[in-house]
Structure formats: structure tokens, C-alpha cells
Write an enzyme that holds these catalytic residues in place. Structure first.
Site: not given
Ligand code: GDP
Ligand code: IMO
Ligand code: MG
Length: 440
Positions: A13, A16-17, A38-41, A128, A223, A420, A422
Site C-alpha cells: 500500500d 504502487k498503483g 489480495n492486492a489493492g491498487h 485478506t 505487496q 507524490s 496527492g
Molecule cells: P498500492 O497497493 O501500493 O497501490 O497502494 P494503495 O492504493 O493500496 O494505497 C495507497 C493509498 O494512498 C491510496 O488510497 C492512494 O489513493 C493514496 N495515495 C497515493 N499517493 C498519495 C499521495 O501522494 N497523497 C495522498 N494523500 N494519497 C496518496
Molecule cells: P498491495 O499490492 C497490504 C497482507 C495482509 C496480511 C498478509 C498476508 O495492495 O500493496 P494474504 O491475504 O496475502 O495471505 O495476507 O499480507 N497483504 C497486504 N497488505 N497491501 C497488500 O497488497 C497486501 N497483500 C497482502 O494484510 O497481513
Molecule cells: Mg494496496
């Protein structure tokens, strides 16, 4: 032409997305190479706000190939849902390709994921619950079902029968759960196969040929290195094989290690973690709540999981872990995200070492127990307490923010080329172009 891997340098989190969405404009191919839904971007761009779990963030550039590689595991119902959501919102999936070799998350996987967590009791990982871990377990047990299997009625029947015979024993005897029925699963998954058929391709060949043609390829990690099975805070990790670290990119998409020339490490300006496990710089109470709710930055970007909605744990930037993950990924360029979120803070801490049993250490403690005892040694820096969301060059940042960024750069030991400020595509300071293309 470079193959670039974008990886998470912390516990996932990191953003990366959004970093992939930004850089994908220079690439012909954007590919996921490991993990599952399990990923969420999260991506925010001119087409809206999206949470993608399987489809690569390059999908928003309609002229690029968006690939789900053989290193991924796919829950077909979730992928079809994601495809439908994108289509409904006007995002073309015409160039989406799904590897025939990717493994399938089957109905027993989420059931086992949850049952295992219950059995672990106080030692639960906090997964997850998506079935991703158990699907990789079946892959390494060599009883997995793959995308190509769903496209052949006879092969699928045979593999499903064999898998169910084994899995139903596990479900009933080990977990005390009801057995699963062959017929309903067979029909449902055959239909998924038919609906996915237009997307199924030999993605390995496609990527290798694109590489030979000299096209730019971006590999989107999932991850973070601290969640990786081999290099993370085991056993509080995820289960992807290949690894989510940069080296896994080559394996999970079908290129040799020499193809990868650049590695972008994405790091948040602080730490977050969802799920259980050690987190030496974790903070609690109002201090954590403030950052979790978005701190002094852009409203509506609170720290809750994109996949499970769980509140993310919050901590100060951990330089010990950051340096460790930069080295093991071979990071050549850093994207530092969410600088705006710290805008409220009067003072900001960076962990530069740990004290473990009276000794000062700069490395990841060797055992989980030692990591749990690790006390962070902090440097204390002044905050900037100003809105930075409009900064588009380093000079636009307050001096305190620049000092903070520079100190993190020193600690990581690789240049910070993107900051970044925002969540929107253009809310970033980009100081060096990682593709060698001109910045426009
Ligand atoms: P990922 O799994 O690595 O792609 O990251 P996620 O999307 O799960 O979590 C990143 C969160 O931070 C998301 O809600 C994005 O919209 C937010 N985000 C990313 N870059 C920024 C930034 O520079 N500022 C703020 N406020 N939010 C950001
Ligand atoms: P992105 O790609 C944050 C964490 C889970 C748990 C551990 C094992 O969005 O960064 P799993 O379901 O994979 O067996 O869970 O890994 N986890 C993540 N935490 N971002 C993720 O993906 C994750 N994918 C798995 O919360 O601690
Ligand atoms: Mg994520």
C-alpha cells in the site's frame, strides 16, 4: 530498452498503483507478475477513482498491453467483476491479456484461508481472506488448476475431480467443514473459462517478443518486500511464488534476470501495515489516528485497506527497514509517496537504528522475537505545517519538507526521483525521468 519493475519497499500500500499509472505512459506493456486479488491498487486519474485488484494499472492507457502474468493467481469471478466494472466506466479492456499459466483461486481456497486463520488463534496472520495464500499452497503442492485447464472440459473435469477428492478430505476431517460438490463447481468454472477465453494468451511469448522488439515494459509489483515470503517479516507475510520483490518480476512474467534494468522502489513517507506482525515504529492513539484519517494532506485519502477496508496500522518512517528493502530489491530509483499527509505534524520522526537488548543495530533483527523487542532510535526533524499539494518542483516545497526528503534519500541510498503530494496523477514532483523519455 529497459524493463522496469515497480515494487513496494514497505508492507504494501505504498502507492504502487499510482506510480505505475504515472509511468505507464512511456511503456508498451504493463504487467502484473505475482500475487492475486489480495492486492489493492488505487488509481485516481482523469477517468475517476479506481481500486484494482488484478488488472494492471496500465489499463487506463488504452494503447498499451495490460498483462496478468503466469506468476499471478486469479479468482475468475473477481477478475470478471473487475473487467465489468472497468467496461461500465468506459475503460477499454481490449488489450488485457491473461496468462494461460496463471493459477486459479478455487472455491476451497477462501474457505481454507479463513479456517486456517481461526486455527492459528492468537497467532493469526491477518490475511485478506481472499484465498490467495491457499492457492499458492496448491501451486507448490503441484495440485493447482490453471487458466488453460478451465478451457478444456475433459482436462478440467479430471483435475477438479482429483483436487476435490483431496480437498474434501481436508475440509471435512481437518476443519470439520462440509464437502464441496463437483457438479456446481465444474459448471461455474467452465463458464468462467469461456468468459475469460477472449483474454487468454501466451503472455510469456508476448512479453519476450516485445522485449526483443525493444519495447518498454513495466512490471507492477504487489505487496511489499516486508510482506515477501522469503525476505519479509516471516511468518507474518504473504505467500506469493514468485516473490513480490523485484527479482520475482522476471520469473513471474517470463524474462531472464538480465532483462530488468531498473527498479523503482515505492516508499510511503511513513509506514503502514495491515494485518498482524512486528512493526517497530508503530504509533497509537491520536497521533496515529490523525495520519490514518489523512493527516494534513488531501481529504478522502484515509488509510483503510483497498481490499478489505481494514484500518491500516501507522508508524514513523523506518529507515532500517527501508535500507534493507532497497538493497534486496536493487532499487535504482525511489518514489516517495504521501508527503502531503505529514503536513499537519509539528515534528516528524525517522527511525535510524534499533536498540535490541541494549545493542544498537542497523539491520533487520534475525528473529521475529528480536524484532518484536526492537526499540526504534529516532531522529527528530521539524515539520513543515504547510499545504504541499500544489508543489510540482522541489523548489515549491518548504525547506523542512526538502530536508525530510533528503534525509530519507540518504538513508535509503538511492535517488528519490518522484515525490507524490496527492493521490491524483499529476500531484507529483518528478525530478528525474526513469525511462529516458522526455518529461512533458
Ligand atoms: P498500492 O497497493 O501500493 O497501490 O497502494 P494503495 O492504493 O493500496 O494505497 C495507497 C493509498 O494512498 C491510496 O488510497 C492512494 O489513493 C493514496 N495515495 C497515493 N499517493 C498519495 C499521495 O501522494 N497523497 C495522498 N494523500 N494519497 C496518496
Ligand atoms: P498491495 O499490492 C497490504 C497482507 C495482509 C496480511 C498478509 C498476508 O495492495 O500493496 P494474504 O491475504 O496475502 O495471505 O495476507 O499480507 N497483504 C497486504 N497488505 N497491501 C497488500 O497488497 C497486501 N497483500 C497482502 O494484510 O497481513
Ligand atoms: Mg494496496
Amino acid at each position: 530498452m529497459p524493463v522496469v519493475v515497480v515494487i513496494g519497499g514497505q508492507w504494501g500500500d505504498e502507492g504502487k498503483g499510482r506510480v505505475v499509472d504515472f509511468h505507464s505512459r512511456y511503456c508498451s506493456v504493463i504487467a502484473r507478475y505475482s500475487a492475486g486479488n489480495n492486492a489493492g491498487h488505487t488509481i485516481m486519474n482523469d477517468q475517476g477513482k479506481f481500486a484494482l485488484h488484478l488488472v494492471p494499472a496500465g489499463i487506463f492507457r488504452g494503447d498499451k498491453a495490460a498483462i496478468i502474468g503466469h506468476g499471478c493467481v486469479i479468482d475468475p469471478a473477481k477478475l470478471l467483476e473487475e473487467i465489468a466494472m472497468l467496461t461500465e466506466r468506459g475503460v477499454s479492456v481490449a488489450r488485457l491479456m491473461v496468462s494461460q499459466g496463471a493459477h486459479i483461486i478455487m472455491p476451497w481456497h477462501p474457505i481454507i484461508d479463513r479456517a486456517d486463520e481461526t486455527l492459528r488463534g492468537g497467532a493469526a496472520i491477518g490475511t485478506t481472506g481472499t484465498g490467495t495464500g491457499p492457492a499458492f499452497h496448491d501451486k507448490v503442492s503441484r495440485i493447482g488448476i490453471r487458466v488453460a485447464d478451465l478451457l478444456d472440459r475433459e482436462v478440467f473435469a479430471q483435475k477438479l475431480r482429483a483436487a476435490l477428492e483431496y480437498k474434501n478430505r481436508v475440509l471435512t476431517s481437518l476443519y470439520g467443514l462440509p464437502a464441496l460438490e463437483f457438479d456446481a463447481i465444474y459448471r461455474e468454472y467452465l463458464e468462467y473459462g469461456q468468459r475469460l477465453r477472449p483474454f487468454v494468451a501466451d503472455t510469456m511469448a508476448y512479453v519476450q517478443e516485445a522485449d526483443e522488439r525493444g519495447e518498454m515494459i513495466l512490471l507492477e509489483g504487489a505487496q511489499g518486500a516486508l510482506l515477501d515470503l522469503d525476505t519479509g517479516t516471516y511468518p507474518f507475510v504473504t505467500s506469493s511464488v514468485p516473490a513480490s520483490v523485484a527479482a520475482g518480476g522476471a520469473i513471474g512474467i517470463g524474462l531472464g534476470p538480465t532483462a530488468i534494468q531498473r527498479v523503482v522502489g515505492v516508499y510511503k513517507s511513513y509506514q503502514t501495515r495491515v494485518g498482524n506482525g512486528p512493526m517497530p515504529t508503530e504509533m497509537f492513539g491520536a497521533e496515529a489516528d490523525e495520519i490514518r484519517e489523512g493527516g494534513g494532506g488531501v481529504a478522502g485519502t484515509a488509510e483503510y485497506g483497498a481490499t478489505t477496508g481494514r484500518a491500516r496500522r501507522i508508524g514513523w518512517f523506518d529507515g532500517v527497514l527501508a535500507r534493507y528493502t532497497a538493497r534486496l530489491n536493487g532499487v535504482t530509483s525511489v518514489a516517495l509517496t504521501r508527503l502531503d499527509t505529514l503536513s499537519h505534524a509539528e515534528r516528524i520522526k525517522i527511525c535510524v537504528a534499533y536498540e535490541v537488548d541494549g545493542n544498537r543495530v542497523m539491520a533487520l533483527p534475525a528473529t521475529l522475537a528480536a524484532m518484536e523487542r526492537a526499540q526504534p532510535v529516532y531522529e527528530d526533524l521539524p515539520g513543515w505545517q504547510a499545504d504541499v499539494t500544489h508543489a510540482r518542483s522541489l523548489g515549491d516545497l518548504p525547506i523542512e519538507a526538502r530536508q525530510y526528503v533528503r534525509r530519507i534519500e540518504q538513508i535509503i541510498g538511492a535517488p528519490i526521483d518522484m515525490i507524490s503530494v496527492g493521490p491524483e496523477r499529476d500531484q507529483a514532483i518528478v525530478t528525474r525521468d526513469i525511462f529516458g523519455a522526455s518529461l512533458t
